[in-house]
Design an enzyme around this catalytic site. Sequence first.
Site, PDB file in Angstrom:
ATOM      1  N   SER A  40       5.617   1.991  11.235  1.00 37.09           N
ATOM      2  CA  SER A  40       5.770   2.680  10.033  1.00 37.09           C
ATOM      3  C   SER A  40       5.490   4.026   9.538  1.00 37.09           C
ATOM      4  O   SER A  40       3.934   4.846   9.914  1.00 37.09           O
ATOM      5  CB  SER A  40       4.619   1.226   8.370  1.00 37.09           C
ATOM      6  OG  SER A  40       4.955   2.270   7.050  1.00 37.09           O
ATOM      7  N   GLY A  87      -0.729  -0.115  -3.382  1.00 35.40           N
ATOM      8  CA  GLY A  87      -1.754  -0.874  -4.148  1.00 35.40           C
ATOM      9  C   GLY A  87      -1.905  -0.087  -5.128  1.00 35.40           C
ATOM     10  O   GLY A  87      -3.544  -0.312  -5.753  1.00 35.40           O
ATOM     11  N   ALA A  88      -0.511  -0.284  -5.534  1.00 31.29           N
ATOM     12  CA  ALA A  88      -0.745   1.408  -6.884  1.00 31.29           C
ATOM     13  C   ALA A  88      -0.616  -0.210  -7.782  1.00 31.29           C
ATOM     14  O   ALA A  88       0.272  -0.048  -8.939  1.00 31.29           O
ATOM     15  CB  ALA A  88       0.119   1.604  -7.388  1.00 31.29           C
ATOM     16  N   GLU A 142       3.248 -13.376   2.886  1.00 34.71           N
ATOM     17  CA  GLU A 142       2.349 -13.173   2.553  1.00 34.71           C
ATOM     18  C   GLU A 142       1.130 -13.752   2.444  1.00 34.71           C
ATOM     19  O   GLU A 142       0.029 -13.785   2.517  1.00 34.71           O
ATOM     20  CB  GLU A 142       2.737 -12.604   0.638  1.00 34.71           C
ATOM     21  CG  GLU A 142       1.384 -11.016   0.299  1.00 34.71           C
ATOM     22  CD  GLU A 142       2.000 -10.123  -0.716  1.00 34.71           C
ATOM     23  OE1 GLU A 142       2.719  -9.914  -0.238  1.00 34.71           O
ATOM     24  OE2 GLU A 142       0.469 -10.045  -0.986  1.00 34.71           O
ATOM     25  N   ASP A 156       6.456 -10.831  -7.220  1.00 32.39           N
ATOM     26  CA  ASP A 156       6.482  -9.862  -6.603  1.00 32.39           C
ATOM     27  C   ASP A 156       7.589  -9.740  -5.448  1.00 32.39           C
ATOM     28  O   ASP A 156       8.629  -9.124  -5.256  1.00 32.39           O
ATOM     29  CB  ASP A 156       5.879  -8.905  -5.613  1.00 32.39           C
ATOM     30  CG  ASP A 156       4.035  -9.431  -6.817  1.00 32.39           C
ATOM     31  OD1 ASP A 156       3.947  -9.237  -7.744  1.00 32.39           O
ATOM     32  OD2 ASP A 156       3.763  -8.916  -5.997  1.00 32.39           O
ATOM     33  N   TYR A 181      -9.218 -12.003  -8.326  1.00 33.08           N
ATOM     34  CA  TYR A 181      -7.237 -12.461  -8.938  1.00 33.08           C
ATOM     35  C   TYR A 181      -8.025 -14.507  -8.077  1.00 33.08           C
ATOM     36  O   TYR A 181      -7.381 -15.260  -8.551  1.00 33.08           O
ATOM     37  CB  TYR A 181      -6.697 -12.015  -7.036  1.00 33.08           C
ATOM     38  CG  TYR A 181      -5.833 -12.209  -7.728  1.00 33.08           C
ATOM     39  CD1 TYR A 181      -4.394 -11.431  -8.337  1.00 33.08           C
ATOM     40  CD2 TYR A 181      -4.752 -13.201  -6.734  1.00 33.08           C
ATOM     41  CE1 TYR A 181      -3.246 -12.584  -9.032  1.00 33.08           C
ATOM     42  CE2 TYR A 181      -4.054 -14.076  -6.974  1.00 33.08           C
ATOM     43  CZ  TYR A 181      -3.088 -13.416  -7.833  1.00 33.08           C
ATOM     44  OH  TYR A 181      -1.519 -14.145  -8.113  1.00 33.08           O
TER      45      TYR A 181
HETATM   46  P1  ADP Z   1       0.929  -3.324  -3.386  1.00 30.16           P
HETATM   47  O1  ADP Z   1       1.593  -4.426  -2.913  1.00 30.16           O
HETATM   48  O2  ADP Z   1       0.313  -3.686  -4.948  1.00 30.16           O
HETATM   49  O3  ADP Z   1       1.023  -1.708  -3.319  1.00 30.16           O
HETATM   50  P2  ADP Z   1      -1.001  -4.639  -1.531  1.00 30.16           P
HETATM   51  O4  ADP Z   1      -2.513  -4.556  -1.526  1.00 30.16           O
HETATM   52  O5  ADP Z   1      -0.631  -5.837  -1.947  1.00 30.16           O
HETATM   53  O6  ADP Z   1      -0.637  -3.614  -2.933  1.00 30.16           O
HETATM   54  O7  ADP Z   1      -0.443  -3.903  -0.008  1.00 30.16           O
HETATM   55  C1  ADP Z   1      -0.262  -3.191   0.229  1.00 30.16           C
HETATM   56  C2  ADP Z   1      -1.067  -2.827   1.718  1.00 30.16           C
HETATM   57  O8  ADP Z   1       0.913  -3.405   2.098  1.00 30.16           O
HETATM   58  C3  ADP Z   1      -1.052  -1.213   2.157  1.00 30.16           C
HETATM   59  O9  ADP Z   1      -2.202  -1.712   2.747  1.00 30.16           O
HETATM   60  C4  ADP Z   1       0.055  -1.681   4.122  1.00 30.16           C
HETATM   61  O10 ADP Z   1      -1.196  -2.969   4.374  1.00 30.16           O
HETATM   62  C5  ADP Z   1       1.118  -2.590   3.016  1.00 30.16           C
HETATM   63  N1  ADP Z   1       2.021  -1.402   3.184  1.00 30.16           N
HETATM   64  C6  ADP Z   1       2.733  -0.973   2.123  1.00 30.16           C
HETATM   65  N2  ADP Z   1       3.706  -0.512   2.170  1.00 30.16           N
HETATM   66  C7  ADP Z   1       3.512  -0.003   3.500  1.00 30.16           C
HETATM   67  C8  ADP Z   1       4.061   1.064   4.412  1.00 30.16           C
HETATM   68  N3  ADP Z   1       5.611   1.917   4.014  1.00 30.16           N
HETATM   69  N4  ADP Z   1       4.392   0.671   5.886  1.00 30.16           N
HETATM   70  C9  ADP Z   1       2.656   0.143   6.308  1.00 30.16           C
HETATM   71  N5  ADP Z   1       2.475  -0.320   5.198  1.00 30.16           N
HETATM   72  C10 ADP Z   1       2.200  -1.151   3.941  1.00 30.16           C
HETATM   73 MG    MG Z   2       0.831  -6.543  -3.234  1.00 24.83          MG
END
Ligand code: ADP
Ligand code: MG
Length: 381
Positions: free
Chosen positions: A66, A121-122, A159, A171, A223
Site C-alpha cells: 500500500s 481513521g477519520a 473486518e 460501512d 464501541y
Molecule cells: P476508518 O475506517 O474510519 O478510516 P479504521 O480504524 O476502521 O478507520 O481503519 C483504518 C485502518 O485501515 C488504518 O489504520 C489501516 O490499518 C487501514 N487502512 C485503511 N486504508 C489503508 C490504505 N490505503 N493502506 C493501508 N492501510 C489502510
Molecule cells: Mg473502519
Amino acid sequence: MNDALRTAFAAVHGGRPEGIWAAPGRVNLIGEHTDYNDGFALPVALAQTTRLAARRRTDGRLRLHSAQAGGPVVDLAVADLAPGAVTTWAAYPAGVVWALGEAGHRTGGADLHFDSTVPTGAGLSSSAALECAVARAYDDLYGLGLGPPALARIAQRAENAFAGVPCGVMDQMASSCCVAGAALHLDVRAGSHEHVPFDPEAAGLRLLVIDTRVTHDLGDGAYAALRTGCERACALLGLAALRDLSPEHLPRAERLLPARLRPLVRHVVTENARVAEAVAHLKAGRVAELGPILNSAHASLRDDYRVSCPETDLAVDSAVAAGALGARITGGGFGGSVIALVAADRAERMGAAVTAAFRGAGYREPHLIAVTAAPGARRIE
Ligand code: ADP
Ligand code: MG
C-alpha cells in the site's frame, strides 16, 4: 492517475496488473450506531476512493503493498490465512481473501497494490474501502459472480472475524452498493437496501465533511461497551434487537431499564425514527429538511450515546453558528468527522469559521471535504 498506479504496481510487483478497481469511503447522513441494533442507516459513498491494481498468482501467495502503509511487500500464503495471523493493515485485505475461502469460494493468490485518497481513521471508512476493493477485484478476477451485497458481507466478515474489529455492516454496504447521486437506505435486519436520491447541489446546498483529525484512543473499547449495553437492554426488555422498540413504547421501556441503559436505548430508537424521517424528506426532494434532523441526531449522540468529544462538538457548534442548516458527528465517534449541511453561498464562510474556531481552541486545522454522492466499488480499468 491510473498510469501512476500501474507504474507503482510495476515497481512493487513487476509487470502489469490485470485491472484496476476502486472502492469509496463513505459518510453516513443519518442512522448512527443503529446497524448493530438491526436498524436503519443512510450512508453516501464519497468521491474519495481506495484504488487497487491487481493480478492473479498461480502459486497461492498473496502479496500486498500500500502506498499509504509503505514498507516492504507483505507476503502471505492464502492456505495459511487464519484469524489473528495478520495484525497489521494487511489484515483487512487478507481477511477478505480468507472470508471468501471460508464461504466456499475457490480463489487463489494475487499481487495487490493499493493507493487511497480516503483519509484513514477519520470515520470515513478507509477500512471498508480497502476491503471492498479487494472483494470486488476478486469477484472479477476469479469469476465468483457475487453481487455487491454479498461482497459487502464478505468484507464485514473480514473486518469482524479476521481483523478483529466488531463493526456493523453499514460501512461495507455503502462502499460496495452505493450508486452515483443517491444515498443508500439500509435495513440491516432485512438485509435490504434502497437507493434514495441525494443531490444537495441541485437544492442549492452543500454537504461538507469536517475531518477533525483527532481520534481518541478510548474508541475501540468504548464501541464494544456500547454494543454490550444495547444487547443488555434487549435482554432486559425481551427484544431480539433495539430495532424492535418503537418510539411510542420508549417511555415504558425506559421505566423497565436501569438508568445507565436508558440513554443508549433512547438514542437508538429516536435515531431509527430520524432515518425514516430523513428518507421521506429526500424522496420528496426536501434536502434542506435534513438540517434539523442532523441537529437532533448530534444532541442525541452527544448527550445520550455520549460518543462526541470537544473537537467534534466545536465543529458542530461553530458550523451551526456560521449558518449551517444542521450538523452532527458522523461515524463511530470519539473524534473523526462531522457533517454539515449548508447553503452553497455560505459554505466557504462556514468552512472558514470552523477553521478559525479550531485555531482559536489550539486544535489542529480540520480538513474539509465536499460530498458528492459517488458510486460504490467498481472496476475502473
Ligand atoms: P476508518 O475506517 O474510519 O478510516 P479504521 O480504524 O476502521 O478507520 O481503519 C483504518 C485502518 O485501515 C488504518 O489504520 C489501516 O490499518 C487501514 N487502512 C485503511 N486504508 C489503508 C490504505 N490505503 N493502506 C493501508 N492501510 C489502510
Ligand atoms: Mg473502519
